[in-house]
Design an enzyme around this catalytic site. Structure first.
Site, short mmCIF file in Angstrom:
data_model
loop_
_atom_site.label_atom_id
_atom_site.label_comp_id
_atom_site.label_asym_id
_atom_site.label_seq_id
_atom_site.Cartn_x
_atom_site.Cartn_y
_atom_site.Cartn_z
N SER A 3 0.82 -1.21 0.00
CA SER A 3 0.00 0.00 0.00
C SER A 3 0.86 1.26 0.00
CB SER A 3 -0.97 -0.03 1.19
OG SER A 3 -1.96 0.95 1.08
N ASP A 14 -9.48 -3.79 -5.52
CA ASP A 14 -9.33 -4.70 -4.38
C ASP A 14 -10.14 -4.24 -3.17
OD1 ASP A 14 -7.93 -2.51 -3.47
OD2 ASP A 14 -5.99 -3.52 -3.34
N HIS A 35 2.13 0.44 -24.71
CA HIS A 35 2.24 1.30 -23.53
C HIS A 35 0.91 2.01 -23.26
CE1 HIS A 35 4.23 3.60 -20.44
NE2 HIS A 35 3.84 4.74 -21.00
#
Length: 639
Positions: free
Chosen positions: A193, A467, A511
Site C-alpha cells: 500500500s 481490491d 504502452h
C-alpha cells in the site's frame, strides 16, 4: 524413498528462502551469484500499519488511564474508548508544520513487533493483525531472525517531513547497507500500500545522495528484487472521502473526529488520485546543467493533450461531484435558518451549484480552491498540498510512476471486488467537521459502473475492478512496466491438476493500454492471472500477478500469495530451470495444511502427495492428513 530426516533437511533449506524469490542466471536479472541464504527481506508497511508509542507524559482527566512514555497510542483501543480526547492529543499533528500536539507526542515503534499486531490482545490482536502471518511463515520455514527486517515509519508524515524530522530515508539507506554487510547479499523489498510510495520516494531521494554514475550500481548491489503488493500507483479514491467526511479505520469514533485527525496528517494527501496524463519533470536532471527546473528548484508540472481531449484523467469517472452552496459568508454548510434570513432576490432560485472534478483537478488543487470559501479545513489542505507535495524538491508524488530501475519487479494485487471510484457530496447543514455528507457513491465491479442507489453510471470502467480499497486503474498501472511481449497464464488459486490452466504466449503489449487476456472463467472459481515478460527490457524482468477476490488489507496474509512466492523462488534457484518463470501447469499440496480429507473417497485428497497420519491432538480426519515424507520430490514439477 528418502528418509524423513533427509526430507525435512531439504525442505528446511528450500523454505529458508520463502520470502526471497531470486532471479539468478537464465538471463533473468543480472550477474549476481552466490549463497542465496545471505539475502535479506525488507518490509515497508502501509498506511496505519505501524504502531505508534507515546513519547511524553499526559494526565487524562476523568479517566483512570493516562499516557506514559512507550505506552501504545496506535493502537490502544482501551484508552481510545476511555479517554478519546487524550488519545487524540497524542495522534494529532499541527496541519501546517507537522509538529506534535503541545501536550503529547508519539513516535513509531521499531522492529518486527511494530508491524505484526497493532493492538495485541486475545480479541484485538487477530483483528489488528497485519504482517503477523507473513512473519509466522518465515519462522515456520526456518528463516533466520536477522534475515527479515521491518522498517516502520510515522505514517502520519509527508515524505519530506519523514526525512526532516526522523532522517527516515538516511536510515533506510543504512538499513540496506547494513543488511549487505551482515548477510553478505542484497535485499528483497516487500512494500504494501502506502509503503510503495515510501519506497518510490526513497529511490528518488537516493539519486540526490549518490553520484549519478554510481546510482544504478548501488541499486544492483543492494536491491535484488522489489515486490509491490497492493500498490496505489495512481492514488486511491478513499483518500478523498477521508478528507471531506473522515475515515474511521473501523474504530469506534465519529466520522467528524476521524476527519479532524486525518486532515492533521500530511500523509493523507500522499495517496490522492492523480491523472495518468500529467507529470512533474524528473528532478534527476538537476545533476546536469540545463535541467528543466523553475527558479526555486521545484518540479515543473505539465499535462499532455490527452488530459484535455479525454474524460476523467484516465480514471473510470469523475471522482467528486459536489454541491456548492450559493451563499458565501455563512460557512461551508449554512443552516436552514441562515438561508431563510438571507436576501435571496439576487440568487437564481437560491439553489446550490453542482460541480464535477477529475483526478487532475484534485491533485493540482483546483477542487480544493473551488470549495475553499465553504470549508475552514481547506486552507490547511491547500497549504499541505503546495508546500509538502507540489514544491517538494525531491519528487512530486502526485504524478505517474515510471518503472523503477531495479532488476526484478513483481507487482501483485487483488481484483474483482466492489471498489469505490466516485462520490457525490452535498452540504449537511451541520457545523464543521460534519459539514459535508455523502449522498451517493459510484462503484466499479466486473467491468461496469453503478451507484449506491443501483443506477448504472456512464464512464470508462476497466476490464476488472479493484481490491475494495484501490481502483483497478491505479493498481494495474504497473502493467506499463512489462516488456513489449507478454506471456499470460490464468490458473485456479486452489490446488489443481492443470486441466483449467489457460495460456497465451507472446501477446503484444502497447504502452498505457491494458492487456486483456482472451480467457474464460468457470463460475465460483478464484483464479490468479500472471502477466510475465516474454521479451523484457535488457537486464530487467517484470511480472504482474492479479489475484481474484484478494482484499487490499488482507492480501499480505494470503496463503496463495505465499505459496506462489515460494514456488517462484524454488524455480529461480534451481540449476536445472530452463524457463524464466515457474510453470503454472500444476499445483499440488505444499504444506500439511493443504491436505484434507475427501469424504467421498474416504481417504485423504491428493493421495499422490498426502497420506493419513494421526498425531496425538488431532480432532478431525482432515487434521490427520499430512504430506508424505517424499513429497519434497513434487518440486521437480515446477522447473
Amino acid at each position: 524413498m528418502r528418509g524423513p530426516s533427509y526430507n525435512h533437511h531439504v525442505t528446511a533449506i528450500l523454505l529458508l528462502l520463502l520470502l526471497l524469490p531470486l532471479f539468478h542466471g537464465h538471463g533473468v536479472g543480472g550477474d549476481w551469484s552466490g549463497d542465496y541464504s545471505k539475502l535479506s527481506g525488507i518490509i515497508i508497511p502501509g498506511l496505519a500499519s505501524t504502531q505508534l508509542r507515546a513519547w511524553s507524559i499526559l494526565d487524562c482527566p476523568y479517566s483512570p488511564l493516562d499516557f506514559n512514555p512507550l505506552d501504545l497510542v496506535w493502537l490502544d483501543s482501551t484508552k481510545l474508548l476511555s479517554a478519546v480526547n487524550c488519545w487524540l492529543k497524542c495522534m494529532l499533528l499541527d496541519p501546517y508544520n507537522q509538529t506534535d500536539h503541545p501536550e503529547c507526542k508519539s513516535r513509531p515503534d521499531s522492529g518486527l513487533s511494530a508491524i505484526t499486531e497493532l493492538d495485541p490482545g486475545y480479541i484485538t490482536g487477530p483483528l489488528s493483525s497485519v504482517w503477523k502471518e507473513w512473519v509466522k511463515w518465515c519462522i515456520e520455514f526456518g528463516i533466520e531472525a536477522n534475515a527479515i527486517i521491518a522498517v516502520p515509519y510515522d505514517w502520519r508524515l509527508s515524505p519530506s517531513m519523514l526525512e526532516e524530522r526522523d532522517l527516515y530515508f538516511h536510515k533506510l539507506k543504512l538499513t540496506f547497507e547494513t543488511a549487505l554487510k551482515l548477510r553478505g547479499g542484497p535485499s528483497v523489498v516487500f512494500a504494501h500500500s502506502l509503503g510503495n510510495h515510501v519506497f518510490r520516494y526513497f529511490l528518488e531521494w537516493l539519486k540526490q545522495e549518490i553520484a549519478p554514475k554510481h546510482y544504478i550500481q548501488w541499486l544492483d548491489e543492494h536491491i535484488h528484487a522489489y515486490f509491490a503488493v497492493g500498490a496505489p500507483l495512481l492514488g486511491a479514491i478513499e483518500t478523498v472521502k477521508g478528507t471531506l467526511s473522515g475515515l474511521t479505520f473501523g474504530l469506534p469514533i465519529s466520522e467528524g473526529t476521524a476527519r479532524l485527525m486525518v486532515n492533521s496528517f500530511a500523509s493523507s494527501l500522499w495517496m490522492m488520485p492523480f491523472s495518468k496524463y500529467c507529470r512533474a519533470e524528473n528532478t534527476y536532471w538537476k545533476h546536469f546543467s540545463g535541467g528543466n527546473m523553475d527558479k526555486r528548484g521545484h518540479n515543473m508540472y505539465h499535462c499532455d493533450e490527452r488530459e484535455f481531449q479525454l474524460n476523467f484523467s484516465g480514471w473510470p469517472t469523475n471522482i467528486i461531484n459536489i454541491e456548492i452552496p450559493s451563499i458565501r459568508g455563512f460557512g461551508a454548510y449554512p443552516s436552514v435558518t441562515e438561508i431563510a434570513e438571507a436576501n435571496l432576490s439576487s440568487i437564481e432560485c437560491g439553489l446550490p451549484t453542482q460541480l464535477s472534478f477529475s483526478a487532475r483537478e484534485i491533485s493540482d488543487g483546483t477542487f480544493f480552491k473551488a470549495i475553499e470559501d465553504y470549508d475552514p479545513d481547506i486552507k490547511r489542505i491547500l497549504h499541505q498540498l503546495k508546500t509538502l507535495y507540489h514544491d517538494d524538491p525531491v519528487l512530486n508524488p502526485l504524478s505517474p510512476w515510471d518503472r523503477p530501475p531495479l532488476k526484478n519487479i513483481f507487482c501483485i494485487y487483488g481484483t474483482d471486488l466492489k471498489t469505490e471510484v466516485g462520490y457525490y457530496f452535498a452540504p449537511s447543514g451541520k457545523p464543521y467537521p460534519d459539514n459535508w455528507i455523502i449522498t451517493d457513491v459510484i462503484y466499479e465491479i466486473e467491468g461496469s459502473l453503478f451507484s449506491r442507489s443501483g443506477n448504472l453510471v456512464e464512464g470508462n470502467p476497466g476490464a476488472s475492478s479493484g481490491d475494495e480499497t484501490v481502483p483497478y486503474h491505479s493498481l494495474s498501472w504497473c502493467k506499463n512496466w512489462l516488456g513489449p511481449k507478454v506471456n499470460i497464464t490464468r490458473a485456479p488459486q486452489s490446488e489443481h491438476d492443470g486441466s483449467d490452466v489457460q495460456v497465451e504466449l507472446n501477446v503484444e503489449h502497447h504502452h498505457e493500454e491494458d492487456i486483456l487476456p482472451n480467457m474464460t472463467r468457470l463460475p465460483r472459481v478464484k483464479y490468479i492471472t500472471y502477466y510475465e515478460d516474454s521479451e523484457s527490457i535488457p537486464g530487467k524482468r517484470t511480472a504482474v500477478w492479479e489475484i481474484d477476490k484478494a482484499n487490499h488489507r488482507n492480501i499480505v496474509r494470503s496463503p496463495v500469495l505465499m505459496r506462489e512466492l515460494w514456488l517462484q523462488m524454488w524455480h529461480d534457484i534451481h540449476p536445472d530451470a530452463t524457463s524464466k518463470f515457474v510453470t503454472k501447469a500444476k499445483r499440488g499440496p505444499l504444506r500439511d495444511e493443504d491436505c484434507y480429507w475427501d469424504y467421498g473417497k474416504a481417504r485423504c485428497a491428493w493421495a499422490e502427495y498426502c497420506e493419513y497420519r494421526y498425531l496425538f491432538g488431532d480432532v478431525h480426519l482432515g487434521q490427520s492428513c499430512r504430506l508424505k515424507n517424499s513429497s519434497a520430490n513434487l518440486l521437480s514439477h515446477y522447473l
